[in-house]
Design an enzyme around this catalytic site. Structure first.
Site, PDB file in Angstrom:
ATOM      1  N   LYS A   1     -19.015  14.620   9.013  1.00  0.00           N
ATOM      2  CA  LYS A   1     -17.552  14.696   8.951  1.00  0.00           C
ATOM      3  C   LYS A   1     -17.073  15.999   9.586  1.00  0.00           C
ATOM      4  CE  LYS A   1     -16.634  12.111   4.680  1.00  0.00           C
ATOM      5  NZ  LYS A   1     -15.775  11.100   5.305  1.00  0.00           N
TER       6      LYS A   1
ATOM      7  N   ASP B   1     -21.569   7.709   7.736  1.00  0.00           N
ATOM      8  CA  ASP B   1     -20.440   8.113   6.888  1.00  0.00           C
ATOM      9  C   ASP B   1     -19.843   6.921   6.140  1.00  0.00           C
ATOM     10  OD1 ASP B   1     -18.638   9.772   5.706  1.00  0.00           O
ATOM     11  OD2 ASP B   1     -17.340  10.008   7.461  1.00  0.00           O
TER      12      ASP B   1
ATOM     13  N   ARG C   1     -20.232   1.781   0.975  1.00  0.00           N
ATOM     14  CA  ARG C   1     -20.515   0.336   0.967  1.00  0.00           C
ATOM     15  C   ARG C   1     -22.013   0.081   0.852  1.00  0.00           C
ATOM     16  NH1 ARG C   1     -17.526  -0.452   6.625  1.00  0.00           N
ATOM     17  NH2 ARG C   1     -16.407   1.306   5.737  1.00  0.00           N
TER      18      ARG C   1
HETATM   19  N1  BES Z   1     -15.688   8.903   1.195  1.00  0.00           N
HETATM   20  C1  BES Z   1     -15.183   8.451   2.426  1.00  0.00           C
HETATM   21  C2  BES Z   1     -13.778   7.890   2.340  1.00  0.00           C
HETATM   22  C3  BES Z   1     -12.700   8.859   1.915  1.00  0.00           C
HETATM   23  C4  BES Z   1     -12.007   9.555   2.869  1.00  0.00           C
HETATM   24  C5  BES Z   1     -12.364   9.000   0.586  1.00  0.00           C
HETATM   25  C6  BES Z   1     -11.002  10.420   2.479  1.00  0.00           C
HETATM   26  C7  BES Z   1     -11.360   9.853   0.210  1.00  0.00           C
HETATM   27  C8  BES Z   1     -10.676  10.561   1.156  1.00  0.00           C
HETATM   28  C9  BES Z   1     -16.074   7.341   2.993  1.00  0.00           C
HETATM   29  O1  BES Z   1     -17.414   7.442   2.676  1.00  0.00           O
HETATM   30  C10 BES Z   1     -15.968   7.390   4.482  1.00  0.00           C
HETATM   31  O2  BES Z   1     -16.303   8.387   5.030  1.00  0.00           O
HETATM   32  N2  BES Z   1     -15.483   6.302   5.078  1.00  0.00           N
HETATM   33  C11 BES Z   1     -15.322   6.230   6.481  1.00  0.00           C
HETATM   34  C12 BES Z   1     -15.705   4.841   6.922  1.00  0.00           C
HETATM   35  C13 BES Z   1     -15.832   4.695   8.418  1.00  0.00           C
HETATM   36  C14 BES Z   1     -16.923   5.590   8.946  1.00  0.00           C
HETATM   37  C15 BES Z   1     -16.122   3.260   8.768  1.00  0.00           C
HETATM   38  C16 BES Z   1     -13.865   6.520   6.803  1.00  0.00           C
HETATM   39  O3  BES Z   1     -12.985   6.190   6.017  1.00  0.00           O
HETATM   40  O4  BES Z   1     -13.603   7.126   7.837  1.00  0.00           O
HETATM   41 ZN    ZN Z   2     -17.847   8.443   0.864  1.00  0.00          ZN
HETATM   42 ZN    ZN Z   3     -18.521   8.661   4.032  1.00  0.00          ZN
END
Ligand code: BES
Ligand code: ZN
Ligand code: ZN
Length: 512
Positions: free
Chosen positions: A284, A354, A358
């Site tokens: 990230k 990331d 899921r």
């Molecule tokens: N934990 C994050 C989602 C998240 C983002 C929760 C901001 C709370 C605040 C999750 O694991 C993630 O990173 N999701 C990605 C998915 C994508 C890579 C398909 C996202 O939302 O960008």
């Molecule tokens: Zn996450």
């Molecule tokens: Zn994530």
């Protein structure tokens, strides 16, 4: 002008007598009072408790409040020197007394007005160095207790100088409902504390210990499963996420048995427990990455809601399933393009490390499905796209069951958290079942469009339960100032909603 009616003059229902015996006000017994005032088209109307204080102080309350003009809904005004017994009174605006229902808002506006007003009063009294706050039930002790207990919560475990937190008590005789509200708020505060705790302290192992500390005293069984246990069950999707971390993963299995019929099928609650999400190799960006300490919000709300169910002795059996791990980019970490086979036999191409939530849920949902629950819900801070879609206005929910949706929708109106139904169509799941190397891909073909919906579509591939709901809680993870009674910080939403949901199911009125 104040409106006085006969009923407002009833003082005997209140606990004033126990306070009038006090001769003088000392710093040891520093107490403040929060009482409500409605505003009916410009006319101030005191609640019963406010009326009783006004009567007791020979009209001082109304005299003093007039200097400030009309009191707006959700605002607080601290009055000093009302009487010797009640020297500090926070008067709080409840808005219009009647007509609180607004179908478009999809929540109990009267409850919400009480939570907001009482919280405002507690906040303003908190600034006056007071040690005890007596709170007006405003006709709904449960909502008042929620407002008060949620407002005085402060995460300061790691500060060497802690600000004293005032105790809050019910001023009026609504003790049963007050205690219920206090329990509901306590469950949410448990979730808030867990979410706020830094990830170096709240590791998977320590989260498990916290769950034991919160729940075992209430008779909830907490089983802590190890890496080997998960490996034996082929939970390779879950274990693919923990590979880059030095912290061992944990899989928690919680059992609350509130129904004497031991063969009654449980309600299953599954919570995403990523104690820190760096993104893994798909790292990230650094801005706000610290917030990913709350990526175990689903797990925290699971513990909080089961705490409430057990404390309220709800007549229902509940099982909680919480996969806990860190998502780190260590040298053994999963790499984009890697393929693992999940516990249900489906192969998953991991194109984005990331999208780890899921993956851990895939195995947890399959495991939970095998317990043949009467209904299954999961909570997860799953996608940033959820915050883009709904902001913090509601939890986005995806369900294969309209009956389940109806119950959760009702629960959201009671709690004020609110839920909003999102689509769980093949249109979305087909974007993840189209994978070059495997059965499913953890990243959707047409990313990032509809990111929350494609994530839900992915989860659906691992569920064999006719009444299932995925709650994407990423948008409500944190509160800035949107929900006034929560203050700034990790929100613990939708803990109370899920507790109400369990209670509605326990009542036997739904077909679930
Ligand atoms: N934990 C994050 C989602 C998240 C983002 C929760 C901001 C709370 C605040 C999750 O694991 C993630 O990173 N999701 C990605 C998915 C994508 C890579 C398909 C996202 O939302 O960008
Ligand atoms: Zn996450
Ligand atoms: Zn994530």
């Amino acid at each position: 002008m104040m409106a006085y009616t006969g009923t407002h003059r009833i003082v005997s229902r209140f606990l004033i007598s126990s306070y009038t015996t006090r001769r003088s006000y000392t710093t040891e017994n520093k107490a403040g009072v929060v009482v409500g005032v409605y505003n009916n088209n410009g006319e101030d109307v005191l609640t019963e408790a406010a009326t009783s204080i006004n009567t007791h102080s020979s009209g001082n309350l109304t005299r003093l409040m007039q200097y400030g003009g009309p009191l707006k809904a959700g605002k607080s005004r601290v009055l000093y020197g009302v009487s010797e017994v009640f020297p500090i009174v926070a008067l709080v605006g409840l808005g219009k007394q009647e007509n609180k229902s607004n179908p478009l808002e999809e929540r109990d506006e009267a409850k919400e007005a009480i939570r907001t007003a009482i919280a405002a009063g507690c906040h303003s009294l908190g600034e006056t160095n007071i040690s005890k706050i007596l709170v007006d039930s405003c006709g709904d002790g449960e909502a008042a207790a929620e407002g008060a207990h949620l407002a005085v919560f402060k995460y300061q475990d790691l500060k060497s100088k802690k600000k004293p937190i005032p105790t809050v008590q019910c001023f009026t005789e609504d003790n049963e409902r007050w205690t219920r509200g206090a329990t509901l708020a306590e469950g949410q505060n448990i979730a808030r504390r867990l979410m706020e705790t830094p990830a170096n302290i709240l590791t998977p192992t320590n989260f498990a210990q916290e769950a034991v500390n919160c729940l075992e005293g209430l008779g909830v069984e907490v089983l802590t499963r190890s890496y080997d246990w998960a490996k034996q069950r082929n939970m390779n999707a879950f274990l693919s996420v923990t590979r880059g971390s030095a912290e061992p993963p944990v899989f928690l299995e919680l059992s609350y048995r509130g129904n004497d019929l031991s063969d009654e099928k449980p309600l299953a609650i599954v919570g995403k427990g990523v104690t820190f999400d760096t993104g893994g190799i798909s790292l990230k960006p650094p801005a706000n990455m610290d917030k990913m300490r709350a990526d175990m919000g689903g797990a925290a709300c699971t513990v909080g809601s089961i705490f409430i169910a057990a404390a309220l002795k709800l007549p229902i059996n509940i099982k909680g399933f919480i996969p806990l791990c860190e998502n780190m980019p260590g040298s053994r970490a999963t790499k984009p393009g890697d393929v693992v086979v999940a516990s249900n036999g489906k192969s998953i191409q991991i194109d984005n490390t990331d999208a780890e939530g899921r993956l851990i849920l895939a195995d947890a949902l399959h495991y939970a499905s095998q317990h043949k629950p009467r209904a299954m819900i999961n909570m997860a801070t799953l996608t940033g796209a959820m915050a883009v879609a709904l902001g913090s206005g509601a939890v986005g929910v995806f369900s294969n069951s309209s009956a389940l949706w109806e119950v959760m929708h009702k629960a959201g109106t009671i709690s004020g958290d609110r839920v909003w139904r999102m689509p769980l169509w093949k249109h979305y799941s087909s974007q993840v079942t189209d994978s070059w190397l495997a059965d499913v891909n953890n990243q959707a073909k047409h990313k990032p469009a509809g990111g929350s919906c494609t994530a839900a579509g992915f989860l659906k591939e691992f569920v064999t339960c006719d009444h299932w709901m995925h709650m994407d809680i990423a948008g409500v993870m944190e509160n800035k100032d949107e929900v006034p009674y929560l203050g700034k910080g990790m929100s613990g939403r939708p803990t109370r909603t899920v507790a109400h949901f369990a209670e509605l199911i326990a009542s036997g009125k739904s077909e679930l």
